[in-house]
Enzyme design. Structure first.
Site, short mmCIF file in Angstrom:
data_model
loop_
_atom_site.label_atom_id
_atom_site.label_comp_id
_atom_site.label_asym_id
_atom_site.label_seq_id
_atom_site.Cartn_x
_atom_site.Cartn_y
_atom_site.Cartn_z
N GLY C 14 54.30 -11.24 -48.78
CA GLY C 14 52.84 -11.28 -48.94
C GLY C 14 52.48 -10.69 -50.30
CG LEU C 15 48.32 -10.76 -51.74
CD1 LEU C 15 46.89 -10.36 -51.40
CD2 LEU C 15 48.37 -11.39 -53.12
CG HIS C 43 47.78 -12.07 -42.59
ND1 HIS C 43 46.87 -12.89 -41.95
CD2 HIS C 43 47.14 -10.92 -42.86
CE1 HIS C 43 45.74 -12.23 -41.83
NE2 HIS C 43 45.87 -11.05 -42.38
CG HIS C 257 35.52 -9.06 -38.37
ND1 HIS C 257 34.47 -9.86 -38.06
CD2 HIS C 257 35.47 -8.86 -39.71
CE1 HIS C 257 33.81 -10.15 -39.18
NE2 HIS C 257 34.40 -9.55 -40.19
NE ARG C 273 27.89 -10.25 -37.85
CZ ARG C 273 28.51 -9.12 -38.18
NH1 ARG C 273 27.95 -7.96 -37.96
NH2 ARG C 273 29.71 -9.16 -38.73
#
Ligand SMILES: Cc1cc2nc3c(=O)[nH]c(=O)nc-3n(C[C@H](O)[C@H](O)[C@H](O)COP(=O)(O)OP(=O)(O)OC[C@H]3O[C@@H](n4cnc5c(N)ncnc54)[C@H](O)[C@@H]3O)c2cc1C
Ligand code: HEM
Ligand code: HEM
Ligand code: SF4
Ligand code: F3S
Ligand code: FES
Lengths: 245, 239, 656
Positions: C14-15, C43, C257, C273
């Protein structure tokens, strides 16, 4: 991390690609004209006769030079050879490639993919049929005219060949032009997908128009051929010359 | 709703001597909002524990889950079963090395493509990270991003008849990458450099404008436009 | 026996892993990256919103700097973070963004002149000065004082990961895809590499390295519903835990979340929102004002999530085959607004729900999202207990997030920690005493152990079903170790998870395929996931306070007096069913920003005895405004690699 150019790539792939398109474009445009000239028979035998003599330089020199036509045919012939040779690079090279394409086409059910096979098949057909046709035109250019052509179509049994060739060339040419526009991004302003839809419609209209025209033309030749079948070999004399005599 | 779905799934594990390629049938009760991700997991949980397939993000952004769904390459994770008929045939992408069942090694292909086309920003300067960054036109940045959105899912390669016939063809994905880097002023390569990697019949001149790529790309990239653009530039560079 | 040698073994593509590998390679070391999936599919690619860095280029970022970013981060963490690390991070973030810009990330840029934005539902016109034209712009994100989140449209993680992936190819760094680390090879407090399984052929081999870096991401997928990629199963954390030596920290700090869609669990952005979207219950009633009359739908992430859960518990959720949910109503925003500003949301609704969000409500519920806890490291990214083992990214508890991380701080952390940790690793590897002197005997021993374990799974006569155990684990975590926690439920969870762990040792595998074999993979991963699950549950049970994302109904107050510390967790022996927890205090007396009130709900804090004195001290120093204020409050620059110590230039510096 600047790349060092280590290989000096050949310029030929670019040239070949351009040549393929250029020959295709030229041939396709030529075929439009060709269809119009040949269909002059629909306007009458005189019209057809005039067109034929026109190309032999009659109206420039006052006499016929059929060799002009032979020369032009030779040019077209060589373009076809070049175009076909270039197209051959794209053909499935072996059975495996062919069957992979076939399977792929069947599973994708995707118009532009299927049309490519149509191009290959029609191109293949033309390679042989057009050669025959062109050989005739090349060797006996003086025998182009309302009666001679009609006799060739009917009495010399060329009509099945022309029928096949007609379908082949109209499908192949229209699809080819459509692909050409896509390939080089012509008319690609704004929304490329709506351009593509419009091109596709244009392509179908093109094919159908020229097919109808071609069929009518062929019918005209056949009719003349049947009527003229008793006098095969006789050449047409334009009506105004008859009047003079 | 309340349909019974009939799945026909390709099964073959090359590593397992007992395995041979065949299609296997499974049935499943459809539920509301069912995607192929949910369906395949249910099949694996309850009927076929060894069924191999690849999902990572399951949100349509990572490019792992492409497979042939009723004949066409698509991202399985974002395909709702309600958009499909009762009978669903699933095959692995044929253009890539098969790992097992629906799992293929497209990552390996993509890496090779990257190496071949040198898909990175080529620049010689070292950047001083303490200084303000170089400005870039906002429209250009957005344009580059539009081309950068490719998720290397391989759908375009599978949808391409040329790629089916010719294994070395770089595919729309590769040509689009070149368009992406060519648009980027930070990449200091010139057209001759790009020609060196895509200027042949395995590169942009191999494309026969079949447009399968354009029609299946899940990110709806402007592949048709990019291929034409690169073809023009490369034809010119080649002359 | 297959042995592979390298200087730095990076586990995870990943990063964090990619930036680390590039960093050590640039320092002249040999490196190698392992990844479960092609690196670009990790991811990290899913991050949409953006990356925080105080560049201060756009209008609403004027005046931003490292100090404000630092304060936002510490407040966000509910004072649970390591403030020195947070300082290092905020100092580095602008450099990281600028480096990525040079490497090819097409960051969105400032456009000079007037443009309209929506702030608090109101249309506002902003005017960007010409001198900022073309510099990297930023957007607004929760919990930040300034617009600080740099982005590339809605695909920031994608653009970043692809750039790093390409740079890794440019640097000829081998990335071995579909390789899974199965165990860390270690002896007497020194890590020597890993036993690795090839997920295609099934072959096991030993990778030996001077330094081993864990960059394996989060553990969201042990929860039943998570926004995470499905490969985020906490295996990296578990491998560290299984050494028995390295420790994990703050495992109970798990972020939820509020709005992920049901059933897919895919995130829809907070922007819904922010722009005026409403939350509704099964009766169509807008319920948030009942709970938070002030901030309503726009209260902070953890608060909204908790209120939603509370409301569903009252039976107001909408029943579905996939469990209860609530509605997110953005029809109020109108079709034009949605098509223009919420394109991604529209796509998600179309592809995953088959609905049009401008006409229909979106089914949502709070969903597991981020793991603050992980492998505990010092500021250099190294495990204090297992030398040669480094960790960075979401897998680590480097500790800049404490008990709650801010949106946009995570991808920033991955790259920043990759930049820093790779330098520290290079320093480590260049010391002669850290040369690789491992005996092949040790490698053989670890290899044999893993081989035997797998063989046992194939031949086991056990009759346990891995899928059933996994489902139960996911369910327990969702129900009892979720948003709301209480002693009773947590005790039950710990109890039952231990049962599951014991049962998981009786799993057998039917399919005998050696290579790709999902059944086998689940069988060997499951006990690891269970250990992580138990670590989370036990940490949550013992922490009798509420801090950040960890909320105890029976202890709603934040208790700095007793709990201003970091939970550490290690696993003694393979046969145990519980980890050992101990605690590492956070020192108020060295904090630049002493504990205070975060500003949500009512203030409910048991103060630390030292807070007041420290606050007075900090105020005094700040008032005197010395030129080396940072040094006096809390020195951190000396910890950075020399080349990264420079100040970050900003527009206001160039035009005084
Ligand atoms: C939907 C979503 C949106 C997000 N948006 C944002 C955002 O806008 N801004 C932000 O800052 N953060 C965001 N985050 C958080 C952020 O994306 C992650 O925290 C971050 O990307 C983690 O990166 P990583 O490099 O640590 O790990 P990952 O990207 O998860 O990479 C882990 C790597 O480890 C490998 N691996 C794992 N286990 C093994 C093993 N056993 N052996 C070998 N390899 C292994 C994997 O293959 C993978 O390559 C978001 C998260 C989610 C879920
Ligand atoms: C005689 C009249 C012909 C006309 C008018 C014609 C026209 C065209 C045109 C316009 C194209 C598109 C060019 C491009 O995409 O670059 C084309 C392509 C093609 N032609 Fe022809 N062609 C003719 C003859 C032939 C013959 C005889 C063959 C077969 C040997 C052939 C085979 C092909 C093939 C296979 C293509 C596809 C090439 C590609 O996709 O790049 N054509 N043709
Ligand atoms: C310079 C070259 C060409 C000349 C001079 C020429 C001339 C003619 C003539 C005179 C006819 C009328 C029938 C006849 O006399 O036999 C004809 C018909 C036809 N030609 Fe050509 N031709 C040429 C090239 C081609 C090519 C390249 C093709 C296709 C590949 C083609 C396809 C046809 C077809 C399909 C017909 C039947 C007409 C119809 O059905 O309307 N011709 N051509
Ligand atoms: S171009 Fe489109 S179809 Fe091709 S790999 Fe990229 S995202 Fe997939
Ligand atoms: S499908 Fe293939 S042939 Fe070209 S237009 Fe797309 S790459
Ligand atoms: S699983 Fe990532 S695109 Fe489908």
């Amino acid at each position: 991390m600047k790349m060092m150019i280590t290989k000096h790539p050949s310029a030929w792939p670019a040239r070949f690609d351009l040549m393929q398109s250029a020959t295709g474009l030229f041939l396709a445009l030529f075929m439009w004209l060709h269809m119009f000239f040949v269909s002059s028979i629909l306007l009458g035998k005189d019209a057809m006769w005039t067109v034929a003599r026109f190309f032999e330089g009659y109206f420039f020199f006052g006499t016929n030079f059929p060799l002009l036509v032979s020369g032009f045919v030779a040019l077209i012939f060589s373009l076809i050879i070049i175009h076909s040779a270039l197209a051959l690079r794209k053909f499935p090279a072996n059975w495996k490639q062919y069957s992979r394409f076939w399977q792929h086409m069947r599973s994708m059910r995707h118009a532009d993919t299927t049309l490519w096979l149509v191009q290959v098949v029609t191109g293949f057909i033309m390679f042989f049929l057009a050669s025959v046709h062109l050989y005739v035109m090349l060797s006996r250019p003086e025998l182009i005219g309302p009666y001679a052509s009609a006799d060739r179509v009917w009495s010399l049994r060329m009509w099945p060949l022309y029928l096949l060739l007609l379908f082949a060339v109209e499908l192949h040419g229209a699809v080819g032009l459509y692909r050409l526009a896509i390939k080089w991004g012509w008319f690609d302003r704004g929304d490329p997908q709506s351009t593509r839809r419009r091109l596709k419609t244009a392509k179908w209209i093109m094919s159908i128009f020229f097919l109808v025209l071609g069929l009518a033309t062929l019918a005209a030749y056949i009719k003349i051929g049947i009527d003229h079948s008793a006098n095969v070999g006789e050449l047409y004399t334009p009506s105004w010359m008859e009047v003079q005599q | 709703m309340k349909r019974t779905l009939n799945f026909n799934i390709f099964r073959y594990n090359p590593q397992d001597p007992a395995s041979h390629p065949h299609m296997e049938a499974y049935t499943l009760q459809e539920t509301a909002g069912m995607t192929l991700f949910i369906a395949l997991n249910q099949i694996r949980e309850l009927q076929a524990p060894s069924l191999a397939f690849d999902f990572v993000c399951r949100a349509g952004v990572c490019g792992s889950c492409s497979m042939l769904i009723n004949g066409r390459p698509r991202l399985a994770c974002r395909t709702l079963t309600e958009s499909l008929p009762d009978t669903i045939t699933l095959l692995p992408l044929p253009t890539f090395e098969l790992i097992a069942d629906l799992s293929v090694n497209s990552g390996k292909w993509m890496r090779a493509m990257s190496e071949r086309l040198e898909t990175w920003v080529h620049s010689v300067e070292e950047t001083d990270l303490d200084r303000i960054e170089l400005p870039m036109d906002p429209d250009l940045a957005e344009h580059i991003y539009e081309l950068d959105r490719c998720i290397e899912c391989g759908c375009c390669v599978t949808a391409c008849g040329t790629a089916q016939m010719r294994e070395d063809f770089i595919g729309a994905v590769g040509i689009n990458k070149i368009a992406r880097f060519k648009a980027d002023p930070r990449d200091q390569r010139n057209d001759q450099d790009y020609y060196a990697v895509v200027g042949d019949d395995d590169g942009v001149f191999g494309c026969m404008s079949l447009l399968g790529c354009q029609d299946v790309c899940p990110k709806e990239l402007s592949l048709q436009t990019q291929i034409a653009y690169i073809r023009r530039k490369m034809a010119f560079a080649g002359l | 026996m297959k042995l592979i040698y390298t200087d730095v073994l990076v586990i995870g593509g990943g990063l964090a892993g990619m930036r680390t590998a590039i960093g050590v390679k640039r320092r002249g070391l040999d490196t190698l990256v392992l990844s479960l999936v092609p690196a670009k599919r990790s991811h990290s690619v899913a991050a949409q919103g953006g990356m925080q860095a105080s560049l201060a280029n756009c209008v609403k970022a004027a005046g931003d700097n490292e100090d404000i970013h630092f304060q936002d981060t510490v407040r966000g963490s509910d004072w649970g973070c390591d403030q020195q690390v947070a300082r290092m991070f905020t100092h580095m973030a602008p450099k990281a963004v600028r480096e990525l810009a040079a490497w090819g990330v097409p960051w969105n840029r400032v456009r000079k002149g007037e443009h309209e934005v929506v702030i608090n539902g109101q249309r506002v016109t902003l005017t960007a000065p010409a001198k900022a034209h073309g510099l990297i712009t930023a957007r607004d994100f929760g919990g930040t004082k300034k617009w600080r989140t740099c982005y590339t449209s809605d695909g920031t993680g994608h653009a970043m990961l692809y750039t790093l992936g390409d740079q890794a190819v440019a640097a000829s760094i081998p990335v071995e895809e579909r390789k899974e680390a199965m165990a860390l090879i270690h002896d007497q407090g020194r890590c020597y590499g890993a036993v690795v399984r090839d997920l295609i052929s099934g072959e096991l081999s030993a990778y030996l390295a001077k330094a081993t870096v864990m960059a394996t991401g989060g553990y969201g997928r042990i929860y039943g519903v998570s926004t995470n990629a499905i490969i985020n199963e906490g295996i990296g954390q578990a491998l560290a835990l299984e050494t028995g030596v390295a420790r994990l920290a703050n495992m109970e700090a798990v972020q939820f979340h509020p709005t992920a869609i049901v059933p897919a669990g895919i995130l829809v952005t907070e922007g819904c929102r922010g722009d005026g979207g409403l939350l509704r219950d099964k009766d169509g009633h807008r319920f948030m004002p009942d709970y938070e009359p002030d901030k309503k739908e726009l209260a902070s992430r953890d608060v909204v999530s908790r209120r939603m859960a509370e409301h569903m518990r009252k039976g107001k959720g909408v029943a579905s085959p996939y469990g209860d949910h609530l509605w997110l109503d953005i029809t109020v925003l109108g079709e034009a607004h949605i098509n223009k500003n919420l394109r991604e949301v529209k796509d998600i609704c179309q592809y995953f729900l088959g609905i049009d969000p401008s006409k229909e409500w979106i089914p949502v519920r709070p969903t597991q999202h981020y793991s603050m806890g992980g492998i505990r490291t010092d500021y250099r990214g190294e495990s204090p207990w297992l030398s040669g083992l480094f960790a960075c990214g979401e897998v680590a508890c480097w500790d800049m997030h404490g008990f709650n991380r801010l949106g946009g701080n995570s991808v920033a952390e991955t790259v920043v920690s990759g930049m820093l940790v790779s330098e520290y690793i290079a320093d480590f590897c260049q010391k002669p005493e850290n040369d690789l002197t491992v005996s092949t005997h040790l490698a053989a021993e670890f290899l044999q152990r893993e081989t035997d374990k797998l063989k046992r799974l194939f031949t086991s006569s056990g009759d346990e079903n891995a899928v059933a155990i996994r489902k139960r684990m996911e369910q327990i975590l969702m129900e009892k170790v979720g948003l709301f926690r209480n002693g009773e439920h947590l005790r039950e969870a710990v109890e039952e998870l231990q049962q599951l762990l014991i049962r998981s040792r009786q799993i057998s595998v039917a399919s005998q395929a050696q290579g790709a074999n999902p059944e086998l993979v689940l069988a060997y991963r499951l006990p690891r996931m269970l250990k992580i699950a138990i670590g989370i549950a036990l940490g949550a049970l013992q922490r009798t306070e509420s801090r950040g994302a960890h909320y105890r109904e029976d202890h709603p107050e934040r208790n700095d007096r007793d709990w201003l510390n970091r939970t550490l967790c290690h696993w003694n022996s393979e046969d145990d069913t519980l980890p050992v927890l101990d605690y590492e205090p956070l020192d108020v007396n060295t904090m630049e920003l002493p504990p205070g009130f975060r500003g949500y709900g009512t203030k409910n804090i048991i103060e630390h005895p030292a807070t007041e004195a420290r606050q007075t001290q900090v105020d005094r120093i700040t008032e005197a405004a010395p030129s080396d204020l940072n040094e006096q409050l809390m020195p951190f620059r000396h910890l950075l690699p020399e080349k990264y110590r420079g100040d970050n230039e900003r527009l206001e510096d160039s035009n005084p």
